[in-house]
Write a protein that holds these residues in place. Structure first.
Motif, PDB file in Angstrom:
ATOM      1  N   LEU A 129      14.781-107.255   3.775  1.00 62.73           N
ATOM      2  CA  LEU A 129      15.047-106.980   5.184  1.00 62.73           C
ATOM      3  C   LEU A 129      14.238-105.781   5.668  1.00 62.73           C
ATOM      4  O   LEU A 129      14.093-104.778   4.952  1.00 62.73           O
ATOM      5  CB  LEU A 129      16.532-106.701   5.405  1.00 62.73           C
ATOM      6  CG  LEU A 129      17.505-107.786   4.922  1.00 62.73           C
ATOM      7  CD1 LEU A 129      18.944-107.329   5.148  1.00 62.73           C
ATOM      8  CD2 LEU A 129      17.244-109.113   5.629  1.00 62.73           C
ATOM      9  N   TYR A 130      13.726-105.892   6.887  1.00 59.20           N
ATOM     10  CA  TYR A 130      13.075-104.750   7.539  1.00 59.20           C
ATOM     11  C   TYR A 130      14.106-103.641   7.798  1.00 59.20           C
ATOM     12  O   TYR A 130      15.321-103.905   7.788  1.00 59.20           O
ATOM     13  CB  TYR A 130      12.475-105.177   8.871  1.00 59.20           C
ATOM     14  CG  TYR A 130      11.252-106.063   8.796  1.00 59.20           C
ATOM     15  CD1 TYR A 130      10.004-105.533   8.512  1.00 59.20           C
ATOM     16  CD2 TYR A 130      11.360-107.432   9.052  1.00 59.20           C
ATOM     17  CE1 TYR A 130       8.873-106.337   8.484  1.00 59.20           C
ATOM     18  CE2 TYR A 130      10.226-108.253   9.016  1.00 59.20           C
ATOM     19  CZ  TYR A 130       8.993-107.697   8.742  1.00 59.20           C
ATOM     20  OH  TYR A 130       7.883-108.502   8.713  1.00 59.20           O
ATOM     21  N   PRO A 131      13.649-102.428   8.097  1.00 56.55           N
ATOM     22  CA  PRO A 131      14.592-101.350   8.433  1.00 56.55           C
ATOM     23  C   PRO A 131      15.510-101.659   9.611  1.00 56.55           C
ATOM     24  O   PRO A 131      16.631-101.152   9.677  1.00 56.55           O
ATOM     25  CB  PRO A 131      13.664-100.162   8.755  1.00 56.55           C
ATOM     26  CG  PRO A 131      12.454-100.415   7.932  1.00 56.55           C
ATOM     27  CD  PRO A 131      12.269-101.915   7.960  1.00 56.55           C
ATOM     28  N   ASN A 132      15.050-102.508  10.548  1.00 59.32           N
ATOM     29  CA  ASN A 132      15.904-102.851  11.689  1.00 59.32           C
ATOM     30  C   ASN A 132      16.808-104.050  11.410  1.00 59.32           C
ATOM     31  O   ASN A 132      17.495-104.537  12.306  1.00 59.32           O
ATOM     32  CB  ASN A 132      15.068-103.101  12.939  1.00 59.32           C
ATOM     33  CG  ASN A 132      14.145-104.315  12.810  1.00 59.32           C
ATOM     34  OD1 ASN A 132      14.109-104.979  11.770  1.00 59.32           O
ATOM     35  ND2 ASN A 132      13.399-104.608  13.871  1.00 59.32           N
ATOM     36  N   GLY A 133      16.820-104.550  10.159  1.00 64.97           N
ATOM     37  CA  GLY A 133      17.725-105.631   9.780  1.00 64.97           C
ATOM     38  C   GLY A 133      17.151-107.021   9.879  1.00 64.97           C
ATOM     39  O   GLY A 133      17.769-107.984   9.398  1.00 64.97           O
ATOM     40  N   LEU A 183      12.325-110.125   6.470  1.00 61.69           N
ATOM     41  CA  LEU A 183      10.915-110.224   6.119  1.00 61.69           C
ATOM     42  C   LEU A 183      10.676-111.385   5.185  1.00 61.69           C
ATOM     43  O   LEU A 183       9.715-112.153   5.342  1.00 61.69           O
ATOM     44  CB  LEU A 183      10.459-108.910   5.455  1.00 61.69           C
ATOM     45  CG  LEU A 183       9.126-108.935   4.695  1.00 61.69           C
ATOM     46  CD1 LEU A 183       7.979-109.331   5.628  1.00 61.69           C
ATOM     47  CD2 LEU A 183       8.862-107.592   4.034  1.00 61.69           C
ATOM     48  N   PHE A 184      11.566-111.555   4.193  1.00 62.90           N
ATOM     49  CA  PHE A 184      11.422-112.624   3.197  1.00 62.90           C
ATOM     50  C   PHE A 184      12.799-113.083   2.771  1.00 62.90           C
ATOM     51  O   PHE A 184      13.717-112.273   2.624  1.00 62.90           O
ATOM     52  CB  PHE A 184      10.646-112.103   1.977  1.00 62.90           C
ATOM     53  CG  PHE A 184      10.613-113.056   0.825  1.00 62.90           C
ATOM     54  CD1 PHE A 184       9.664-114.053   0.750  1.00 62.90           C
ATOM     55  CD2 PHE A 184      11.559-112.970  -0.195  1.00 62.90           C
ATOM     56  CE1 PHE A 184       9.630-114.948  -0.306  1.00 62.90           C
ATOM     57  CE2 PHE A 184      11.541-113.868  -1.261  1.00 62.90           C
ATOM     58  CZ  PHE A 184      10.579-114.860  -1.314  1.00 62.90           C
ATOM     59  N   GLU A 185      12.948-114.388   2.570  1.00 61.67           N
ATOM     60  CA  GLU A 185      14.200-114.895   2.025  1.00 61.67           C
ATOM     61  C   GLU A 185      13.925-116.111   1.159  1.00 61.67           C
ATOM     62  O   GLU A 185      12.960-116.863   1.379  1.00 61.67           O
ATOM     63  CB  GLU A 185      15.195-115.241   3.130  1.00 61.67           C
ATOM     64  CG  GLU A 185      14.799-116.325   4.084  1.00 61.67           C
ATOM     65  CD  GLU A 185      15.869-116.540   5.134  1.00 61.67           C
ATOM     66  OE1 GLU A 185      17.049-116.291   4.859  1.00 61.67           O
ATOM     67  OE2 GLU A 185      15.514-116.981   6.247  1.00 61.67           O
ATOM     68  N   SER A 186      14.772-116.269   0.155  1.00 60.70           N
ATOM     69  CA  SER A 186      14.597-117.377  -0.770  1.00 60.70           C
ATOM     70  C   SER A 186      15.958-117.808  -1.294  1.00 60.70           C
ATOM     71  O   SER A 186      16.829-116.970  -1.583  1.00 60.70           O
ATOM     72  CB  SER A 186      13.709-116.954  -1.948  1.00 60.70           C
ATOM     73  OG  SER A 186      13.629-117.975  -2.921  1.00 60.70           O
ATOM     74  N   LEU A 187      16.143-119.122  -1.401  1.00 64.98           N
ATOM     75  CA  LEU A 187      17.326-119.679  -2.049  1.00 64.98           C
ATOM     76  C   LEU A 187      16.959-119.972  -3.489  1.00 64.98           C
ATOM     77  O   LEU A 187      15.965-120.642  -3.775  1.00 64.98           O
ATOM     78  CB  LEU A 187      17.785-120.951  -1.338  1.00 64.98           C
ATOM     79  CG  LEU A 187      18.293-120.789   0.088  1.00 64.98           C
ATOM     80  CD1 LEU A 187      18.644-122.164   0.671  1.00 64.98           C
ATOM     81  CD2 LEU A 187      19.494-119.870   0.119  1.00 64.98           C
ATOM     82  N   ILE A 188      17.741-119.450  -4.417  1.00 62.55           N
ATOM     83  CA  ILE A 188      17.450-119.600  -5.839  1.00 62.55           C
ATOM     84  C   ILE A 188      18.265-120.773  -6.381  1.00 62.55           C
ATOM     85  O   ILE A 188      19.490-120.748  -6.379  1.00 62.55           O
ATOM     86  CB  ILE A 188      17.816-118.305  -6.598  1.00 62.55           C
ATOM     87  CG1 ILE A 188      17.051-117.117  -5.965  1.00 62.55           C
ATOM     88  CG2 ILE A 188      17.458-118.420  -8.062  1.00 62.55           C
ATOM     89  CD1 ILE A 188      17.522-115.780  -6.448  1.00 62.55           C
ATOM     90  N   LEU A 189      17.555-121.803  -6.813  1.00 67.15           N
ATOM     91  CA  LEU A 189      18.222-123.024  -7.289  1.00 67.15           C
ATOM     92  C   LEU A 189      18.402-122.991  -8.799  1.00 67.15           C
ATOM     93  O   LEU A 189      17.638-122.356  -9.512  1.00 67.15           O
ATOM     94  CB  LEU A 189      17.411-124.259  -6.867  1.00 67.15           C
ATOM     95  CG  LEU A 189      17.178-124.403  -5.368  1.00 67.15           C
ATOM     96  CD1 LEU A 189      16.289-125.614  -5.095  1.00 67.15           C
ATOM     97  CD2 LEU A 189      18.488-124.517  -4.606  1.00 67.15           C
TER      98      LEU A 189
END
Length: 208
Positions: free
Chosen positions: A195-199, A202-208
């Protein structure tokens, strides 16, 4: 009869002991002219959703009575000498400072270049310990200070805030170990976000 006149043979020069302050000349009211100049420094480079700090520099000893008006180039304006501002979108912005002091005005400006960081993350598990690997795939180093790591499993989630000046060099990786972040999970994590400082994400991933 003959009259005789006697004249003085002393020096012809005389000493003037009159004070200039008691003369007819008026005392001068001259005041030196004030030269007022401000600066906003060099051109700046930053990233979206990440605050930049701006400070007005000037050539005066005092700031009492000094007024500032900043235009950030994205529609916002600020009246402080020092402030933080976050740009949401990429682009080249014109930062302009108008300042006034004792009837004098000065203007300074520079350019702000805003990019999007290319950072991805991955989970490394060691039993219940969870390490986070961060990879910078971009051409520029990224200061990740203030960014947050979010990890969740079926039961709970947790955040870790990266400290100031966590620098990730271009095309390099760093690993945040569980011993630093205190991330422990009974089950294998199934979600990871940076997450950026403002919430914002930036990146997200679902781990299967």
């Amino acid at each position: 009869s003959t009259s005789t006149s006697t004249s003085s043979t002393g020096s012809s020069s005389s000493t003037n002991t009159t004070s200039t302050h008691s003369s007819q000349a008026s005392i001068s009211n001259y005041k030196p002219k004030i030269t007022f100049e401000v600066s906003v420094g060099r051109d700046r480079y930053g990233f979206v959703n990440t605050p930049l700090q701006f400070v007005a520099d000037h050539n005066q000893d005092k700031t009492s009575g000094m007024k500032f008006l900043w235009s950030t180039g994205d529609g916002d304006y600020i009246k402080n000498k020092k402030f933080d501002h976050t740009y949401i979108y990429e682009g080249e912005y014109n930062l302009i400072l108008n300042a006034a002091y004792q009837g004098k005005q000065s203007v300074a400006r520079n350019k702000i270049h805003i990019r999007t960081p290319d950072v991805v993350a991955n989970v490394i598990t060691r039993g219940e310990l969870v390490d986070i690997m961060l990879e910078n795939r971009g051409q520029f180093e990224v200061n990740l200070g203030g960014y947050k790591l979010y990890v969740a499993d079926a039961d709970h989630s947790t955040y870790f805030s990266l400290p100031p000046d966590t620098i990730l060099s271009a095309n390099k990786t760093i690993v945040v170990p569980a011993e630093v972040s205190d991330m422990e999970f009974e089950f294998v994590p199934n979600a990871l976000k940076v997450l950026y400082p403002n919430g914002r994400v930036l990146f997200e991933s679902l781990i299967l």
